[in-house]
Design a protein around this motif. Sequence first.
Motif, PDB file in Angstrom:
ATOM      1  N   LEU A 145       0.829  -1.207   0.000  1.00 35.02           N
ATOM      2  CA  LEU A 145       0.000   0.000   0.000  1.00 35.02           C
ATOM      3  C   LEU A 145       0.861   1.255   0.000  1.00 35.02           C
ATOM      4  N   HIS A 146       2.041   1.152   0.583  1.00 27.40           N
ATOM      5  CA  HIS A 146       2.996   2.264   0.553  1.00 27.40           C
ATOM      6  C   HIS A 146       3.730   2.344  -0.773  1.00 27.40           C
ATOM      7  N   LEU A 147       4.234   1.199  -1.257  1.00 30.21           N
ATOM      8  CA  LEU A 147       5.087   1.196  -2.452  1.00 30.21           C
ATOM      9  C   LEU A 147       4.286   1.285  -3.749  1.00 30.21           C
ATOM     10  N   HIS A 148       3.224   0.488  -3.856  1.00 26.38           N
ATOM     11  CA  HIS A 148       2.446   0.406  -5.099  1.00 26.38           C
ATOM     12  C   HIS A 148       0.958   0.255  -4.782  1.00 26.38           C
ATOM     13  N   GLY A 168      -6.487  -4.312   8.718  1.00 27.48           N
ATOM     14  CA  GLY A 168      -5.793  -3.248   9.431  1.00 27.48           C
ATOM     15  C   GLY A 168      -4.572  -2.701   8.714  1.00 27.48           C
ATOM     16  N   ALA A 169      -4.227  -3.283   7.572  1.00 26.00           N
ATOM     17  CA  ALA A 169      -3.066  -2.797   6.813  1.00 26.00           C
ATOM     18  C   ALA A 169      -3.308  -1.376   6.340  1.00 26.00           C
ATOM     19  N   SER A 170      -2.233  -0.586   6.270  1.00 26.29           N
ATOM     20  CA  SER A 170      -2.359   0.804   5.822  1.00 26.29           C
ATOM     21  C   SER A 170      -1.061   1.274   5.188  1.00 26.29           C
ATOM     22  N   ALA A 171      -1.167   2.291   4.357  1.00 29.84           N
ATOM     23  CA  ALA A 171       0.020   2.869   3.734  1.00 29.84           C
ATOM     24  C   ALA A 171       0.931   3.502   4.781  1.00 29.84           C
ATOM     25  N   ASP A 172       0.366   4.091   5.821  1.00 28.29           N
ATOM     26  CA  ASP A 172       1.186   4.689   6.872  1.00 28.29           C
ATOM     27  C   ASP A 172       2.018   3.627   7.585  1.00 28.29           C
ATOM     28  N   GLU A 173       1.388   2.503   7.884  1.00 31.43           N
ATOM     29  CA  GLU A 173       2.141   1.412   8.501  1.00 31.43           C
ATOM     30  C   GLU A 173       3.214   0.898   7.547  1.00 31.43           C
TER      31      GLU A 173
END
Length: 253
Positions: free
Chosen positions: A168-171, A214-219
């Motif tokens: 979610l952060h990378l792509h 619960g996954a998120s780009a911030d995490e």
Amino acid sequence: MTVGDADRAGQGAPLAERRWPAISGGALILPLGATEQHGPHLPLGTDADVAQAVARALAAGEDPAPALARLLAPTIPYGASGEHEDFPGTLSLGTAVLTELLVELGRSALRWAERVCIVNAHGGNVEALAAAVPRLRREGRDVAWLPCGSARIPGDAHAGRAETSLMLHLHPDRVAAGLAEAGDARPMRELLPELRARGVRAVSPNGVLGDPGGASADEGRARFASVLAEAEKRLRAWAPRETDGMLVLRDAV
């Protein structure tokens, strides 16, 4: 050719975009991933994506002593993924072939590079790395490898919260968040015997080992920063462990 094209072919560009006169040794950073299922919500290239992102960030730095320029090699998108072969799309080299591939690439690269660091993002590749890297080192070649796992938590071994957050952060465009669902979240020590005997699908029909909830780009951003910081420390220390060639901090050798 434009000025921009010339710059891309010179210093600072990834290895594959350069021309040979612009290469004068250095430390080759080689990303190693896999092409395998990552549940219904993550792409098959997740491990390759993570390895490439970490390697690219590492290649942007420079070793302080000796002062070696870092070169980003093309990503190896295939690994040893036999445990995932019950899922369509998986492409696996197997441990024996991957071992020989790494040996031959190491021998080739070190005809002109001073050092090679393999950045690995797939646990199934470790057996091949532990065979290939010490073999190269016994031949007098300065090769090592480091893991770039996603700082996983217990019961989060594959396509769970950690990997989903990283992607979610990378792509974020490659994550089908609406399809995310929990899989088998038992600790790996409980799953491993059945995984080895029957593969991932026998344990988790959707391919997930953990829960992406619960996954998120911030995490993911925080996890990536943590993984990168650890990788950079290992790379700067350059202390390959004798048993398997993995980079560790010097007090852990």
